[in-house]
Design a protein around this motif. Structure first.
Motif, PDB file in Angstrom:
ATOM      1  N   ALA A 222       8.837  14.121 -16.135  1.00 32.24           N
ATOM      2  CA  ALA A 222      10.006  14.902 -16.556  1.00 32.24           C
ATOM      3  C   ALA A 222      11.212  14.018 -16.837  1.00 32.24           C
ATOM      4  CB  ALA A 222      10.349  15.941 -15.496  1.00 32.24           C
ATOM      5  N   THR A 223      11.286  12.881 -16.190  1.00 32.79           N
ATOM      6  CA  THR A 223      12.445  12.006 -16.355  1.00 32.79           C
ATOM      7  C   THR A 223      12.118  10.673 -17.017  1.00 32.79           C
ATOM      8  OG1 THR A 223      12.092  11.134 -14.113  1.00 32.79           O
ATOM      9  CG2 THR A 223      13.563  13.016 -14.334  1.00 32.79           C
TER      10      THR A 223
ATOM     11  N   ALA B  83       0.825  -1.208   0.000  1.00 34.61           N
ATOM     12  CA  ALA B  83       0.000   0.000   0.000  1.00 34.61           C
ATOM     13  C   ALA B  83       0.863   1.263   0.000  1.00 34.61           C
ATOM     14  CB  ALA B  83      -0.936  -0.008   1.203  1.00 34.61           C
ATOM     15  N   VAL B  84       1.917   1.279   0.820  1.00 37.56           N
ATOM     16  CA  VAL B  84       2.787   2.462   0.883  1.00 37.56           C
ATOM     17  C   VAL B  84       3.501   2.679  -0.447  1.00 37.56           C
ATOM     18  CG1 VAL B  84       4.850   3.402   1.965  1.00 37.56           C
ATOM     19  CG2 VAL B  84       3.084   2.334   3.377  1.00 37.56           C
ATOM     20  N   ILE B  85       4.028   1.604  -1.032  1.00 39.11           N
ATOM     21  CA  ILE B  85       4.745   1.729  -2.305  1.00 39.11           C
ATOM     22  C   ILE B  85       3.817   2.217  -3.410  1.00 39.11           C
ATOM     23  CG2 ILE B  85       5.955   0.435  -4.096  1.00 39.11           C
ATOM     24  CD1 ILE B  85       7.098  -1.337  -1.895  1.00 39.11           C
ATOM     25  N   LEU B  86       2.603   1.650  -3.467  1.00 34.18           N
ATOM     26  CA  LEU B  86       1.671   2.046  -4.527  1.00 34.18           C
ATOM     27  C   LEU B  86       1.180   3.474  -4.330  1.00 34.18           C
ATOM     28  CD1 LEU B  86      -0.429  -1.212  -5.033  1.00 34.18           C
ATOM     29  CD2 LEU B  86       1.543  -0.392  -6.322  1.00 34.18           C
ATOM     30  N   LEU B  87       0.965   3.889  -3.090  1.00 32.48           N
ATOM     31  CA  LEU B  87       0.551   5.265  -2.851  1.00 32.48           C
ATOM     32  C   LEU B  87       1.658   6.248  -3.238  1.00 32.48           C
ATOM     33  CD1 LEU B  87      -1.374   4.955   0.530  1.00 32.48           C
ATOM     34  CD2 LEU B  87      -2.332   5.435  -1.732  1.00 32.48           C
ATOM     35  N   LEU B  88       2.909   5.911  -2.946  1.00 32.43           N
ATOM     36  CA  LEU B  88       4.019   6.766  -3.380  1.00 32.43           C
ATOM     37  C   LEU B  88       4.103   6.831  -4.896  1.00 32.43           C
ATOM     38  CD1 LEU B  88       6.830   5.763  -0.831  1.00 32.43           C
ATOM     39  CD2 LEU B  88       5.513   7.897  -0.911  1.00 32.43           C
ATOM     40  N   LEU B  89       3.884   5.680  -5.540  1.00 31.99           N
ATOM     41  CA  LEU B  89       3.901   5.661  -7.006  1.00 31.99           C
ATOM     42  C   LEU B  89       2.774   6.505  -7.575  1.00 31.99           C
ATOM     43  CD1 LEU B  89       5.183   4.480  -9.564  1.00 31.99           C
ATOM     44  CD2 LEU B  89       3.644   2.518  -9.330  1.00 31.99           C
ATOM     45  N   GLY B  90       1.599   6.450  -6.948  1.00 30.40           N
ATOM     46  CA  GLY B  90       0.497   7.286  -7.403  1.00 30.40           C
ATOM     47  C   GLY B  90       0.748   8.759  -7.175  1.00 30.40           C
ATOM     48  N   SER B  91       1.479   9.092  -6.112  1.00 29.03           N
ATOM     49  CA  SER B  91       1.757  10.499  -5.821  1.00 29.03           C
ATOM     50  C   SER B  91       2.709  11.106  -6.846  1.00 29.03           C
ATOM     51  CB  SER B  91       2.350  10.628  -4.411  1.00 29.03           C
ATOM     52  OG  SER B  91       1.444  10.150  -3.446  1.00 29.03           O
ATOM     53  N   VAL B  92       3.798  10.394  -7.158  1.00 33.26           N
ATOM     54  CA  VAL B  92       4.776  10.950  -8.090  1.00 33.26           C
ATOM     55  C   VAL B  92       4.264  10.945  -9.529  1.00 33.26           C
ATOM     56  CG1 VAL B  92       6.693  10.284  -6.616  1.00 33.26           C
ATOM     57  CG2 VAL B  92       5.919   8.715  -8.405  1.00 33.26           C
ATOM     58  N   SER B  93       3.240  10.177  -9.808  1.00 30.18           N
ATOM     59  CA  SER B  93       2.686  10.157 -11.163  1.00 30.18           C
ATOM     60  C   SER B  93       1.400  10.948 -11.283  1.00 30.18           C
ATOM     61  CB  SER B  93       2.421   8.706 -11.591  1.00 30.18           C
ATOM     62  OG  SER B  93       1.479   8.092 -10.721  1.00 30.18           O
ATOM     63  N   ASP B  94       1.104  11.755 -10.260  1.00 29.02           N
ATOM     64  CA  ASP B  94      -0.093  12.598 -10.263  1.00 29.02           C
ATOM     65  C   ASP B  94      -1.354  11.761 -10.491  1.00 29.02           C
ATOM     66  OD1 ASP B  94      -1.487  14.924 -10.000  1.00 29.02           O
ATOM     67  OD2 ASP B  94      -1.274  15.536 -12.096  1.00 29.02           O
ATOM     68  N   ALA B  95      -1.414  10.615  -9.831  1.00 30.29           N
ATOM     69  CA  ALA B  95      -2.567   9.725  -9.952  1.00 30.29           C
ATOM     70  C   ALA B  95      -2.892   9.119  -8.596  1.00 30.29           C
ATOM     71  CB  ALA B  95      -2.292   8.628 -10.976  1.00 30.29           C
TER      72      ALA B  95
ATOM     73  N   GLY C 298       8.962   1.315 -30.422  1.00 31.13           N
ATOM     74  CA  GLY C 298       8.865   2.752 -30.241  1.00 31.13           C
ATOM     75  C   GLY C 298       8.915   3.134 -28.774  1.00 31.13           C
ATOM     76  N   GLU C 299       8.672   4.405 -28.506  1.00 31.43           N
ATOM     77  CA  GLU C 299       8.698   4.898 -27.136  1.00 31.43           C
ATOM     78  C   GLU C 299       7.475   4.417 -26.371  1.00 31.43           C
ATOM     79  OE1 GLU C 299       9.134   9.147 -24.731  1.00 31.43           O
ATOM     80  OE2 GLU C 299       9.172   9.079 -26.924  1.00 31.43           O
ATOM     81  N   VAL C 300       7.682   4.029 -25.113  1.00 37.89           N
ATOM     82  CA  VAL C 300       6.607   3.511 -24.269  1.00 37.89           C
ATOM     83  C   VAL C 300       6.249   4.570 -23.240  1.00 37.89           C
ATOM     84  CG1 VAL C 300       5.910   1.687 -22.673  1.00 37.89           C
ATOM     85  CG2 VAL C 300       7.461   1.166 -24.575  1.00 37.89           C
ATOM     86  N   PRO C 301       5.032   5.142 -23.288  1.00 39.06           N
ATOM     87  CA  PRO C 301       4.636   6.131 -22.282  1.00 39.06           C
ATOM     88  C   PRO C 301       4.521   5.501 -20.898  1.00 39.06           C
ATOM     89  CG  PRO C 301       3.180   6.186 -24.217  1.00 39.06           C
ATOM     90  CD  PRO C 301       4.020   4.950 -24.328  1.00 39.06           C
ATOM     91  N   PHE C 302       4.503   6.340 -19.887  1.00 35.67           N
ATOM     92  CA  PHE C 302       4.437   5.851 -18.514  1.00 35.67           C
ATOM     93  C   PHE C 302       3.142   5.091 -18.248  1.00 35.67           C
ATOM     94  CE2 PHE C 302       3.035   6.485 -14.112  1.00 35.67           C
ATOM     95  CZ  PHE C 302       4.078   5.884 -13.432  1.00 35.67           C
ATOM     96  N   ASP C 303       2.009   5.627 -18.709  1.00 39.30           N
ATOM     97  CA  ASP C 303       0.728   4.963 -18.478  1.00 39.30           C
ATOM     98  C   ASP C 303       0.691   3.581 -19.125  1.00 39.30           C
ATOM     99  OD1 ASP C 303       0.126   7.280 -17.225  1.00 39.30           O
ATOM    100  OD2 ASP C 303      -1.623   7.793 -18.456  1.00 39.30           O
TER     101      ASP C 303
END
Length: 287
Positions: free
Chosen positions: A100-101, A32-44, A109-114
């Motif tokens: 940004a990174t 839960a903590v890891i996924l919440l941090l991942l959601g925070s840095v990805s604006d989701a 081809g390029e793979v978007p984050f989503d």
């Protein structure tokens, strides 16, 4: 698209914790903590909170210690929600701080984050969660168990004497289904002489299929990769090879056909899950 990826990732991570974590509450808290941090840095953050709620509902609806109370329907609803999130929501233009990174290139081809999160979520879901889905399908297909002598098939009479030791060894040979990763069935005495109960108990058709919890996930991951890579001849050869390898054991099934039915149902459901995940990622990549 990000919603579907987070949902599949949360569900798959929860099932991995249930299967492998020695202390589940620590595993759940860490995920839960890891996924919440991942959601925070990805604006989701809100989609991630929704994904965690759906993951908690999945754990309740698809238990590992007993048959699923709602049967196959939680998997159907999860598929509908995932497909709807990909088809109607699509990809975002802003992925937050990580945008940004984020740079990920592939031969296509390029793979978007989503899209990367959707592929990751689909892959994690195919590891252990799909085993639960296949097991729920098999539980709905076969309702009798070796522990239920009233619903078990009556053994055919024979004039030859029955060796109790041989029947005990046969009953103890019950294992997990290789096509599905199902749990081993346990023979339980219901009264009277224990040796007689074991002798009359039918053999689980899933017995003899060993290593399903490893074979199933590997097979689904290969199906996902080969489908996305458009390596259809290799995919067809792999699926055909599985049937050829299992044919000698299935051919000893006799007249009941129980093992063959378990093998076919389990394999087809497993393949449909993997192909559906591949189609979902393909749709997201081309939309």
């Amino acid at each position: 698209m990000i919603v579907a990826g987070f949902i599949l990732l949360a569900v798959g991570a929860a099932d991995l914790v249930r299967q492998f974590a020695p202390r589940r509450w620590i595993g759940y808290l860490s995920v839960a903590v890891i996924l919440l941090l991942l959601g925070s840095v990805s604006d989701a953050l809100l989609p991630m909170v929704l994904a965690l709620l759906i993951g908690a509902l999945w754990v309740w609806c698809m238990p590992t210690e007993r048959a699923a109370p709602l049967g196959f329907w939680p998997a159907v609803l999860l598929a509908v929600v995932s497909v709807g999130a990909v088809v109607w929501l699509g990809a975002r233009s802003d992925v937050g701080l990580i945008g940004a990174t984020w740079q990920l290139r592939s031969p296509f081809g390029e793979v978007p984050f989503d899209l990367a999160m959707l592929a990751l979520g689909a892959g994690v879901f195919l590891l252990e969660s799909s085993n639960l889905v296949v097991r729920a399908a098999l539980d709905g297909e076969h309702t009798w168990r070796p522990t239920d002598p009233m619903s078990a098939p009556t053994p055919a009479p024979t004039s030859a004497p029955t060796t109790v030791g041989a029947e005990v060894a046969a009953a103890a040979d019950a294992g997990s289904d290789a096509a599905t990763g199902g749990d081993a069935a346990t023979d339980t005495a219901t009264g009277g002489d224990a040796a007689t109960d074991v002798a009359l108990a039918p053999r689980d058709p899933r017995s003899g299929f060993k290593g399903g919890r490893l074979i199933g996930p590997l097979e689904r991951i290969l199906v996902l990769i080969l489908t996305l890579a458009a390596a259809y001849p290799i995919l067809a050869a792999m699926l055909a090879a599985k049937g050829i390898v299992r044919f000698p054991e299935i051919s000893r099934d006799g007249e009941t056909g129980a093992r063959a039915e378990y093998f076919l149902v389990g394999s087809l459901v497993s393949w449909v899950i993997a192909l559906s995940a591949a189609f979902l990622v393909w749709w997201a990549a081309h939309s």
